[in-house]
Write a protein that holds these residues in place. Structure first.
Motif, PDB file in Angstrom:
ATOM      1  N   SER A   1       0.909  -1.226   0.131  1.00  0.00           N
ATOM      2  CA  SER A   1       0.022   0.122  -0.016  1.00  0.00           C
ATOM      3  C   SER A   1       0.729   1.177  -0.107  1.00  0.00           C
ATOM      4  O   SER A   1       0.671   2.231  -0.680  1.00  0.00           O
ATOM      5  N   LEU A   2       2.027   1.301   0.781  1.00  0.00           N
ATOM      6  CA  LEU A   2       2.746   2.381   0.773  1.00  0.00           C
ATOM      7  C   LEU A   2       3.523   2.618  -0.684  1.00  0.00           C
ATOM      8  O   LEU A   2       3.705   3.576  -1.170  1.00  0.00           O
ATOM      9  N   ILE A   3       3.838   1.399  -1.272  1.00  0.00           N
ATOM     10  CA  ILE A   3       4.394   1.564  -2.560  1.00  0.00           C
ATOM     11  C   ILE A   3       3.386   2.041  -3.747  1.00  0.00           C
ATOM     12  O   ILE A   3       3.773   2.984  -4.555  1.00  0.00           O
ATOM     13  N   THR A   4       2.098   1.644  -3.421  1.00  0.00           N
ATOM     14  CA  THR A   4       1.012   2.180  -4.177  1.00  0.00           C
ATOM     15  C   THR A   4       1.099   3.704  -3.958  1.00  0.00           C
ATOM     16  O   THR A   4       0.600   4.211  -5.018  1.00  0.00           O
ATOM     17  N   SER A   5       1.118   4.001  -2.926  1.00  0.00           N
ATOM     18  CA  SER A   5       1.182   5.587  -2.578  1.00  0.00           C
ATOM     19  C   SER A   5       2.155   6.376  -3.492  1.00  0.00           C
ATOM     20  O   SER A   5       1.772   7.575  -3.904  1.00  0.00           O
ATOM     21  N   VAL A   6       3.416   5.801  -3.715  1.00  0.00           N
ATOM     22  CA  VAL A   6       4.134   6.497  -4.330  1.00  0.00           C
ATOM     23  C   VAL A   6       3.890   6.623  -5.860  1.00  0.00           C
ATOM     24  O   VAL A   6       4.057   7.856  -6.495  1.00  0.00           O
ATOM     25  N   PHE A   7       3.322   5.808  -6.351  1.00  0.00           N
ATOM     26  CA  PHE A   7       2.814   5.879  -7.837  1.00  0.00           C
ATOM     27  C   PHE A   7       1.578   6.746  -7.911  1.00  0.00           C
ATOM     28  O   PHE A   7       1.207   7.744  -8.630  1.00  0.00           O
ATOM     29  N   CYS A   8       0.649   6.433  -6.939  1.00  0.00           N
ATOM     30  CA  CYS A   8      -0.749   7.302  -6.995  1.00  0.00           C
ATOM     31  C   CYS A   8      -0.833   8.635  -6.370  1.00  0.00           C
ATOM     32  O   CYS A   8      -1.872   9.334  -6.662  1.00  0.00           O
ATOM     33  N   VAL A   9      -0.002   8.896  -5.662  1.00  0.00           N
ATOM     34  CA  VAL A   9      -0.077  10.138  -4.732  1.00  0.00           C
ATOM     35  C   VAL A   9       1.309  10.909  -4.883  1.00  0.00           C
ATOM     36  O   VAL A   9       1.136  12.179  -5.423  1.00  0.00           O
ATOM     37  N   LEU A  10       2.456  10.544  -4.702  1.00  0.00           N
ATOM     38  CA  LEU A  10       3.603  11.132  -4.802  1.00  0.00           C
ATOM     39  C   LEU A  10       3.868  11.761  -6.128  1.00  0.00           C
ATOM     40  O   LEU A  10       4.392  12.814  -6.677  1.00  0.00           O
ATOM     41  N   LEU A  11       4.081  10.826  -7.225  1.00  0.00           N
ATOM     42  CA  LEU A  11       4.422  11.092  -8.639  1.00  0.00           C
ATOM     43  C   LEU A  11       3.457  11.970  -9.321  1.00  0.00           C
ATOM     44  O   LEU A  11       3.917  12.777  -9.967  1.00  0.00           O
ATOM     45  N   PRO A  12       1.989  11.931  -8.856  1.00  0.00           N
ATOM     46  CA  PRO A  12       1.362  13.188  -9.398  1.00  0.00           C
ATOM     47  C   PRO A  12       1.710  14.392  -9.047  1.00  0.00           C
ATOM     48  O   PRO A  12       1.599  15.463  -9.421  1.00  0.00           O
ATOM     49  N   ALA A  13       2.379  14.615  -7.691  1.00  0.00           N
ATOM     50  CA  ALA A  13       2.565  15.605  -7.238  1.00  0.00           C
ATOM     51  C   ALA A  13       3.908  16.104  -7.963  1.00  0.00           C
ATOM     52  O   ALA A  13       3.947  17.402  -8.482  1.00  0.00           O
ATOM     53  N   ALA A  14       4.665  15.083  -8.466  1.00  0.00           N
ATOM     54  CA  ALA A  14       5.753  15.536  -9.237  1.00  0.00           C
ATOM     55  C   ALA A  14       5.407  16.419 -10.483  1.00  0.00           C
ATOM     56  O   ALA A  14       5.908  17.198 -11.146  1.00  0.00           O
ATOM     57  N   LEU A  15       4.383  15.758 -11.038  1.00  0.00           N
ATOM     58  CA  LEU A  15       3.776  16.048 -12.515  1.00  0.00           C
ATOM     59  C   LEU A  15       3.136  17.434 -12.388  1.00  0.00           C
ATOM     60  O   LEU A  15       3.229  18.441 -13.079  1.00  0.00           O
ATOM     61  N   LEU A  16       2.474  17.937 -11.306  1.00  0.00           N
ATOM     62  CA  LEU A  16       1.944  19.143 -11.039  1.00  0.00           C
ATOM     63  C   LEU A  16       3.133  20.132 -11.134  1.00  0.00           C
ATOM     64  O   LEU A  16       2.892  21.327 -11.420  1.00  0.00           O
ATOM     65  N   PHE A  17       4.189  19.690 -10.247  1.00  0.00           N
ATOM     66  CA  PHE A  17       5.228  20.649 -10.063  1.00  0.00           C
ATOM     67  C   PHE A  17       5.995  20.939 -11.421  1.00  0.00           C
ATOM     68  O   PHE A  17       6.282  22.064 -11.621  1.00  0.00           O
ATOM     69  N   ALA A  18       5.771  20.040 -12.455  1.00  0.00           N
ATOM     70  CA  ALA A  18       6.438  20.284 -13.596  1.00  0.00           C
ATOM     71  C   ALA A  18       5.536  21.197 -14.508  1.00  0.00           C
ATOM     72  O   ALA A  18       6.078  22.081 -14.978  1.00  0.00           O
ATOM     73  N   LEU A  19       4.414  20.769 -14.250  1.00  0.00           N
ATOM     74  CA  LEU A  19       3.358  21.739 -15.207  1.00  0.00           C
ATOM     75  C   LEU A  19       3.183  23.136 -14.721  1.00  0.00           C
ATOM     76  O   LEU A  19       2.794  24.026 -15.345  1.00  0.00           O
ATOM     77  N   GLY A  20       3.484  23.453 -13.517  1.00  0.00           N
ATOM     78  CA  GLY A  20       3.429  24.702 -12.800  1.00  0.00           C
ATOM     79  C   GLY A  20       4.679  25.510 -12.868  1.00  0.00           C
ATOM     80  O   GLY A  20       4.618  26.991 -12.686  1.00  0.00           O
ATOM     81  N   ARG A  21       5.691  25.073 -13.591  1.00  0.00           N
ATOM     82  CA  ARG A  21       6.887  25.891 -13.508  1.00  0.00           C
ATOM     83  C   ARG A  21       6.789  26.892 -14.455  1.00  0.00           C
ATOM     84  O   ARG A  21       7.246  28.109 -14.142  1.00  0.00           O
ATOM     85  N   ALA A  22       6.303  26.952 -15.522  1.00  0.00           N
ATOM     86  CA  ALA A  22       6.096  27.903 -16.634  1.00  0.00           C
ATOM     87  C   ALA A  22       5.210  29.090 -16.112  1.00  0.00           C
ATOM     88  O   ALA A  22       5.540  30.199 -16.135  1.00  0.00           O
TER      89      ALA A  22
END
Length: 460
Positions: A428-449
């Motif tokens: 479940s903790l591994i699942t949270s990396v894919f479903c919770v943490l990596l989407p955060a990284a995507l939002l950081f990338a999209l917000g930079r510009a």
């Protein structure tokens, strides 16, 4: 982890266009700062109470097994107690309490906050059902809601501008370290109570060990609350406007939507993943590796404290990047550290040795805690001064609900409903990396510009 380090105090309204900051209100000429001794005494007292608040908030993580057994709860119910039961009132009470802090004595509000959460924390030890424990946890959240906001306001007004950053950084770092101190000191307390077994207390009757721990860690706060009267109430440095609304704040947020989605949702998801790891890694070590609370507490506590000690390094790095002209430095650095943390978060629950799990946990935390201060900092550097109070309030509300309600609940939900086996909490903790943490990284990338445009086109 602790709540976002932002003040919810109302910000003065302005008739100026939303892209032109209003002149900052000046402090009264007669206002003097407390002495350096009084200022640092204030920080020390609030630091101590911050640790107390985190103890009352997180001590449950070391007692999941006994509570589940005695009350017949599922992992999902435990996660609801650790997350939403606490977080909903914590977040909803933040804005009205922020207004109270602007209008009344901050020491009185802090005293009442500490007293309310301490009574509620002790009441957790008298609960005999899921509903009773949920109501007590909600009381803890309501009481703690005004503490962080009030503390930042008091510390900020206790030092002249050129000394505020050091005082605030010590307090913020202490709050993050406090989560580790909870485990370091709480582990032996829980271990001793479990070894002693049930006991009969006057008035309360027979109490299970976990109930005794809640009372022992919660009740002292009723007396410790009086410590807030040992420091001076500093003069306020900001004018208060009772009529300040949120319309112009929303208008500015809409103009830079990708940036504020990254700030509100992205950092909320990063905090959710962090809190999920903090609260459920001890459970994993107990279930899968058979560790006891007396061992889990010190080991996880030291790992957490050592990771938190690196927070100033993240701030120093971002400051250097920012001074060199990278105006998206905050989101860029968090994107890099989140992506670097993810493999350690996955490996922690695939390795065979519990000590390897702890090592991976430390690496994960050392990297992911970059977001602990960068979320508030991002909001501060891109928001016009006359809007910062209101935008900060919205940030705390949004990111806090996502983090404190979603982080613990996600793990319990996945364990119960997806895997159907409490021994698979690591998955479940591994699942949270894919479903919770990596989407955060995507939002950081999209917000930079959008963050770069906010700097280039809108003076803040």
């Amino acid at each position: 982890m602790s709540e976002p380090a932002l003040s919810l105090s109302a910000s003065p309204s302005s008739s100026a266009p939303i892209d032109s900051p209003a002149p900052p209100p000046t402090a009264p000429a007669s206002a003097d700062y407390p002495s350096p001794f009084m200022g640092w005494l204030t920080v020390a007292i609030l630091f101590l109470l911050y640790i107390l608040s985190l103890t009352d908030r997180n001590i449950m993580a070391l007692m999941v097994g006994p509570i589940k057994q005695d009350l017949g709860l599922s992992d999902l119910q435990i996660s609801l107690l650790q997350g939403p039961a606490f977080a909903v009132l914590f977040c909803l009470c933040a804005i009205p309490l922020g207004m109270a802090l602007d209008r009344f004595s901050r020491r009185i509000v802090l005293y009442l906050s500490v007293t309310v959460w301490s009574i509620a924390a002790a009441a957790c030890g008298l609960a005999g059902s899921f509903i009773g424990l949920a109501m007590a946890r909600a009381g803890v959240g309501a009481g703690e809601s005004g503490f962080g906001t009030g503390s930042y306001s008091v510390v900020g007004d206790s030092f002249p501008p050129h000394r505020v950053s050091l005082a605030m950084s010590v307090f913020i770092m202490g709050g993050v370290m406090g989560a580790g101190i909870v485990f370091l000191l709480g582990g032996p307390i829980v271990g001793a109570a479990m070894k002693a077994g049930p006991a009969t207390w006057p008035l309360f009757g027979t109490l299970q060990p976990w109930q005794q721990v809640f009372i022992m860690t919660g009740a002292p706060g009723i007396l410790l609350a009086f410590l807030v009267f040992l420091f001076r109430e500093p003069p306020r440095r900001k004018a208060v406007s009772a009529g300040a609304g949120y319309g112009e704040a929303w208008a500015y947020i809409r103009r830079h939507k990708p940036l504020y989605i990254a700030a509100f949702v992205g950092f909320g998801l990063a905090y959710a993943a962090t809190i999920g790891f903090q609260l459920w890694t001890p459970v994993y070590l107990a279930r899968v590796h058979g560790w006891q609370p007396a061992q889990i507490g010190p080991v996880i506590g030291i790992a957490q404290i050592a990771a938190a000690a690196l927070i100033p390094l993240h701030g120093w790095t971002v400051d250097r990047l920012y001074r060199r002209g990278r105006k998206d430095a905050h989101l860029f650095w968090c994107l890099m550290t989140v992506l670097a943390a993810a493999p350690f978060g996955i490996a922690a629950f695939l390795v065979a040795s519990p000590w390897a799990t702890v090592a991976c946990y430390w690496c994960f935390m050392a990297l992911i805690l970059s977001t602990a201060s960068m979320g508030p900092a991002t909001v501060q550097v891109v928001t016009p001064a006359y809007l910062r109070g209101r935008v900060s309030a919205l940030y705390v509300l949004a990111s806090g609900l996502i983090a404190m309600a979603g982080g613990p609940a996600f793990i319990g939900l996945v364990t119960d409903k997806l895997w159907g086996d409490e021994m698979k909490v690591g998955l479940s903790l591994i699942t949270s990396v894919f479903c919770v943490l990596l989407p955060a990284a995507l939002l950081f990338a999209l917000g930079r510009a959008s963050m770069r445009r906010a700097h280039e086109g809108d003076p803040v």
